[in-house]
Design a protein around this motif. Structure first.
Motif, PDB file in Angstrom:
ATOM      1  N   CYS A 441       2.828   5.718  -5.287  1.00  0.00           N
ATOM      2  CA  CYS A 441       3.525   5.204  -4.097  1.00  0.00           C
ATOM      3  C   CYS A 441       2.502   4.832  -3.031  1.00  0.00           C
ATOM      4  CB  CYS A 441       4.491   6.260  -3.573  1.00  0.00           C
ATOM      5  SG  CYS A 441       5.426   5.720  -2.131  1.00  0.00           S
ATOM      6  N   PHE A 442       2.166   3.560  -2.946  1.00  0.00           N
ATOM      7  CA  PHE A 442       1.211   3.072  -1.961  1.00  0.00           C
ATOM      8  C   PHE A 442       1.462   1.586  -1.727  1.00  0.00           C
ATOM      9  CE2 PHE A 442      -0.565   1.471  -5.765  1.00  0.00           C
ATOM     10  CZ  PHE A 442      -1.520   0.507  -5.458  1.00  0.00           C
ATOM     11  N   MET A 443       0.823   1.032  -0.718  1.00  0.00           N
ATOM     12  CA  MET A 443       0.923  -0.399  -0.425  1.00  0.00           C
ATOM     13  C   MET A 443      -0.313  -1.092  -0.976  1.00  0.00           C
ATOM     14  SD  MET A 443       3.717  -1.291   1.393  1.00  0.00           S
ATOM     15  CE  MET A 443       3.380  -2.545   2.645  1.00  0.00           C
ATOM     16  N   SER A 444      -0.137  -1.863  -2.040  1.00  0.00           N
ATOM     17  CA  SER A 444      -1.255  -2.617  -2.612  1.00  0.00           C
ATOM     18  C   SER A 444      -1.634  -3.757  -1.681  1.00  0.00           C
ATOM     19  CB  SER A 444      -0.866  -3.172  -3.977  1.00  0.00           C
ATOM     20  OG  SER A 444       0.129  -4.181  -3.846  1.00  0.00           O
ATOM     21  N   SER A 445      -2.746  -4.391  -1.949  1.00  0.00           N
ATOM     22  CA  SER A 445      -3.158  -5.517  -1.104  1.00  0.00           C
ATOM     23  C   SER A 445      -2.122  -6.636  -1.165  1.00  0.00           C
ATOM     24  CB  SER A 445      -4.538  -6.033  -1.538  1.00  0.00           C
ATOM     25  OG  SER A 445      -4.538  -6.361  -2.917  1.00  0.00           O
ATOM     26  N   PHE A 477       6.978   2.231   4.895  1.00  0.00           N
ATOM     27  CA  PHE A 477       5.719   1.877   5.527  1.00  0.00           C
ATOM     28  C   PHE A 477       5.850   0.683   6.471  1.00  0.00           C
ATOM     29  CE2 PHE A 477       4.852   3.464   1.179  1.00  0.00           C
ATOM     30  CZ  PHE A 477       4.157   4.626   1.497  1.00  0.00           C
ATOM     31  N   ARG A 478       4.852   0.551   7.332  1.00  0.00           N
ATOM     32  CA  ARG A 478       4.657  -0.639   8.160  1.00  0.00           C
ATOM     33  C   ARG A 478       3.164  -0.828   8.350  1.00  0.00           C
ATOM     34  NH1 ARG A 478       2.646   0.600  13.100  1.00  0.00           N
ATOM     35  NH2 ARG A 478       3.104   2.653  14.004  1.00  0.00           N
ATOM     36  N   LEU A 479       2.770  -2.043   8.737  1.00  0.00           N
ATOM     37  CA  LEU A 479       1.366  -2.308   9.050  1.00  0.00           C
ATOM     38  C   LEU A 479       1.038  -1.726  10.418  1.00  0.00           C
ATOM     39  CD1 LEU A 479       1.088  -6.050   7.920  1.00  0.00           C
ATOM     40  CD2 LEU A 479       0.262  -4.035   6.699  1.00  0.00           C
ATOM     41  N   VAL A 488      -4.643  -8.464   8.073  1.00  0.00           N
ATOM     42  CA  VAL A 488      -4.022  -9.095   6.914  1.00  0.00           C
ATOM     43  C   VAL A 488      -3.742 -10.567   7.191  1.00  0.00           C
ATOM     44  CG1 VAL A 488      -2.030  -9.061   5.371  1.00  0.00           C
ATOM     45  CG2 VAL A 488      -3.044  -6.915   6.132  1.00  0.00           C
ATOM     46  N   LEU A 489      -3.309 -10.888   8.406  1.00  0.00           N
ATOM     47  CA  LEU A 489      -3.076 -12.296   8.751  1.00  0.00           C
ATOM     48  C   LEU A 489      -4.337 -13.134   8.581  1.00  0.00           C
ATOM     49  CD1 LEU A 489      -0.783 -12.241  11.914  1.00  0.00           C
ATOM     50  CD2 LEU A 489      -0.321 -13.427   9.778  1.00  0.00           C
ATOM     51  N   ASN A 490      -5.474 -12.554   8.918  1.00  0.00           N
ATOM     52  CA  ASN A 490      -6.729 -13.289   8.866  1.00  0.00           C
ATOM     53  C   ASN A 490      -7.417 -13.203   7.513  1.00  0.00           C
ATOM     54  OD1 ASN A 490      -6.571 -14.143  11.544  1.00  0.00           O
ATOM     55  ND2 ASN A 490      -7.505 -12.262  12.301  1.00  0.00           N
ATOM     56  N   CYS A 491      -6.842 -12.436   6.592  1.00  0.00           N
ATOM     57  CA  CYS A 491      -7.461 -12.260   5.277  1.00  0.00           C
ATOM     58  C   CYS A 491      -7.263 -13.515   4.424  1.00  0.00           C
ATOM     59  CB  CYS A 491      -6.875 -11.039   4.575  1.00  0.00           C
ATOM     60  SG  CYS A 491      -7.520 -10.758   2.916  1.00  0.00           S
ATOM     61  N   THR A 492      -8.325 -14.017   3.826  1.00  0.00           N
ATOM     62  CA  THR A 492      -8.252 -15.220   2.991  1.00  0.00           C
ATOM     63  C   THR A 492      -8.382 -14.900   1.502  1.00  0.00           C
ATOM     64  OG1 THR A 492     -10.641 -15.582   3.236  1.00  0.00           O
ATOM     65  CG2 THR A 492      -9.180 -16.669   4.829  1.00  0.00           C
ATOM     66  N   GLU A 503      -9.576   0.892   7.335  1.00  0.00           N
ATOM     67  CA  GLU A 503      -9.025   1.981   6.535  1.00  0.00           C
ATOM     68  C   GLU A 503      -7.556   2.252   6.879  1.00  0.00           C
ATOM     69  OE1 GLU A 503     -11.443   5.401   6.937  1.00  0.00           O
ATOM     70  OE2 GLU A 503     -13.203   4.518   5.942  1.00  0.00           O
ATOM     71  N   ASN A 504      -7.239   2.232   8.156  1.00  0.00           N
ATOM     72  CA  ASN A 504      -5.862   2.533   8.586  1.00  0.00           C
ATOM     73  C   ASN A 504      -5.055   1.257   8.733  1.00  0.00           C
ATOM     74  OD1 ASN A 504      -7.467   1.728  10.757  1.00  0.00           O
ATOM     75  ND2 ASN A 504      -6.121   2.715  12.244  1.00  0.00           N
ATOM     76  N   ILE A 505      -4.883   0.541   7.621  1.00  0.00           N
ATOM     77  CA  ILE A 505      -4.233  -0.760   7.682  1.00  0.00           C
ATOM     78  C   ILE A 505      -2.711  -0.654   7.644  1.00  0.00           C
ATOM     79  CG2 ILE A 505      -4.088  -1.353   5.220  1.00  0.00           C
ATOM     80  CD1 ILE A 505      -5.432  -4.070   6.068  1.00  0.00           C
ATOM     81  N   TYR A 506      -2.196   0.455   7.110  1.00  0.00           N
ATOM     82  CA  TYR A 506      -0.745   0.677   7.149  1.00  0.00           C
ATOM     83  C   TYR A 506      -0.476   2.156   7.355  1.00  0.00           C
ATOM     84  CZ  TYR A 506      -0.751   2.342   2.238  1.00  0.00           C
ATOM     85  OH  TYR A 506      -0.962   3.042   1.071  1.00  0.00           O
ATOM     86  N   THR A 507       0.769   2.462   7.731  1.00  0.00           N
ATOM     87  CA  THR A 507       1.124   3.838   8.052  1.00  0.00           C
ATOM     88  C   THR A 507       2.579   4.103   7.682  1.00  0.00           C
ATOM     89  OG1 THR A 507       1.128   5.496   9.833  1.00  0.00           O
ATOM     90  CG2 THR A 507       1.869   3.291  10.404  1.00  0.00           C
ATOM     91  N   GLY A 508       2.961   5.365   7.666  1.00  0.00           N
ATOM     92  CA  GLY A 508       4.343   5.718   7.363  1.00  0.00           C
ATOM     93  C   GLY A 508       5.265   5.361   8.513  1.00  0.00           C
TER      94      GLY A 508
END
Length: 531
Positions: A441-445, A477-479, A488-492, A503-508
């Protein structure tokens, strides 16, 4: 899009000048496809209609003004307008919505200013007497941004401490809206309502609804906005942070989000009758100045719903009406305009998050529908839809869209059917749910990029991950914002699994400490759009 909350120093009433100035401060990213911004704009309008109906003049004004700013200033220059004829026509329809809403802004303006002037007068009188105001407004703690829907509200409610009331309130309101749609079902939606749907980003027969020369209305619309600008100190053209905050180099293809309007700006609260008994707290609906314009209360609630492919029975089928002396009408004493719920959590930047109520049986229902795919090691996804009631969000529909899947991905197809259904039912998209058949249970890229498309339009959007073979077997979860959303918006990068620097890109998001509450009494319906 950005925060849907207005930064203020307390919950006192605000002037139109202050509301307008803050409404122009948001982050806009032109790399997000125009069709998603148009649905964001549509979601804003849906929120504005609800706040308007509930008597929150400040909030309605804030959202309507930001909608006008987004459409006329930012979206009119979006690069997709030169690439896609369908998007260009959808933008024209959105501009026509702005034209209709300018009349509403002018009606709301004197009411808001009257309350503000009355409040400042009372404050001056209090200061002159050196006595505390009888109904003093309590500032928010330092370091956080107050919820605009609490502007002028003396006794807002804690959602966590009033969960049962919130659910009964939402159920009563949902029943009322369903009854209104059914009563209008025999005649069907009007031509104007159909055009409004298309303006919200629904793909359809544009050529029969919009004429090629409609683009000539640009100057007139801009002039009308200029008339509003002349009444404020900070004109739209001089907004502080309204554009190009994000990088425009992102190559990621954002997922379609069945969201009608950006759920963003939220200012609000006409609930200040305690300060001025001469100001009606629950003002009557605003009637537009022209006959061809739909009345403000003829919101999408009254549009007859399109029948989905399949409607599956939920664990507990919702009653048409809550138990009462009159079994044909919703609970009479549950008026959404009589209640306002406080935010239950905050983004990392201090922006308040409205409470989201999640049906307690929704996960088990979703997993039962996904069981065949899960056993075949295929992902399954669903869309969490609902509505806004008394400054809280309630998930009332689990929509299973037509989709394709692998062991690590799930993609929606035939998105127009999904959009049409959400529009016909007057639904806001509050997030999504999907399975990890064999993973933890995690948020993949890939999940992070998918969820970015939701949260950029509605800060409260959630992602539920179900990993039935692992422990823990689910999470909400949320970002983070910052740094997650912007990162994430700027990720290409385009790979299914790629790292991000933060590291802390998303949280509960589940309460505590998040903004999501589970409640077993919250009824919902399952709609399966798969063939």
């Amino acid at each position: 899009m950005a925060s849907n909350m207005i930064p203020t120093g307390g919950t006192a009433p605000q002037s139109v000048e202050s509301i307008t100035r803050i409404a122009q401060v948001y982050e806009y990213n032109s790399s997000v496809p125009l069709r998603y911004w148009l649905r964001t704009a549509a979601t804003l309008l849906r929120e504005a209609h609800i706040y308007e109906r509930e008597g929150h003049d400040e909030q309605a004004y804030f959202i309507l003004f930001r909608h006008a700013q987004l459409v006329l200033v930012n979206l009119s220059k979006h690069p997709d307008t030169k690439k896609n004829e369908e998007d260009r026509k959808a933008l024209i329809a959105a501009e026509k919505e702005v034209q209709k809403n300018l009349g509403k802004l002018e009606v709301l303006k004197p009411r808001i200013n009257k309350r503000y002037e009355r409040y400042t007068q009372l404050m001056r009188e209090r200061d002159s007497r050196k006595q505390p105001l009888q109904a003093a407004f309590v500032p928010e703690p330092r370091g956080v941004i107050p919820d605009p829907a609490l502007v002028g509200v003396v006794e807002p409610l804690e959602a966590g401490e009033n969960r049962d009331l919130a659910v009964r309130l939402a159920q009563s309101e949902l029943n009322r809206r369903a009854t209104a749609r059914i009563s209008k079902g025999s005649s069907g939606p009007s031509a104007e309502e159909l055009e409004s749907r298309r303006g919200a980003g629904v793909w359809g027969d544009w050529d029969t609804q919009l004429k090629p020369d409609n683009r000539t209305t640009d100057q007139d619309l801009s002039q009308r906005i200029q008339n509003i600008r002349s009444n404020i100190d900070n004109p739209l053209g001089q907004r502080a942070k309204a554009s190009n905050t994000f990088s425009t180099t992102s190559a990621y293809k954002y997922p379609s989000v069945p969201r009608q309007k950006p759920l963003e700006p939220t200012v609000s609260s006409a609930q200040i009758a305690i300060l001025d008994k001469n100001v009606q707290r629950h003002a009557p609906p605003i009637l537009p100045p022209k006959e061809h314009m739909a009345p403000s209360r003829a919101i999408i609630d009254d549009i007859a719903p399109s029948l989905p492919a399949k409607v599956l029975p939920a664990p507990a089928l919702p009653n048409k009406v809550l138990p009462s002396d009159d079994a044909s009408a919703p609970e009479a004493n549950l008026n959404p305009s009589s209640y306002t719920f406080k935010p239950s959590a905050y983004l990392e930047n201090g922006t308040p998050l409205r409470s989201v109520f999640l049906p307690g049986n929704l996960r088990s229902r979703f997993l039962s529908l996904a069981a065949a795919n899960t056993n075949a090691n295929l992902e399954t996804c669903g869309i969490l839809c609902g509505t806004l009631v008394s400054n809280a969000l309630f998930i009332s529909k689990l929509v299973i869209p037509e989709q394709t899947a692998t062991s690590d991905t799930c993609e929606t197809v035939n998105e127009s059917a999904l959009f049409d259904y959400c529009d016909s039912e007057d639904l806001m998209t509050l997030g999504w749910i999907h399975t990890h058949p064999t993973q933890t249970c995690f948020m993949s890229s890939r999940d992070l990029h998918t969820h970015c498309g939701y949260q950029v339009m509605l800060p409260e959007s959630i992602a539920i991950v179900c990993a039935p073979s692992k422990n823990p077997d689910w999470g909400v979860f949320r970002l983070t914002d910052p740094p997650g959303l912007k990162s994430v918006l700027n990720c290409t990068q385009t790979g299914l699994f790629h790292p991000h620097a933060e590291e802390n890109i998303y949280t509960g998001a589940l309460r505590p400490p998040g903004h999501v509450y589970e409640h077993t009494d919250l009824e919902f319906e399952t709609v399966d759009l798969r063939p």
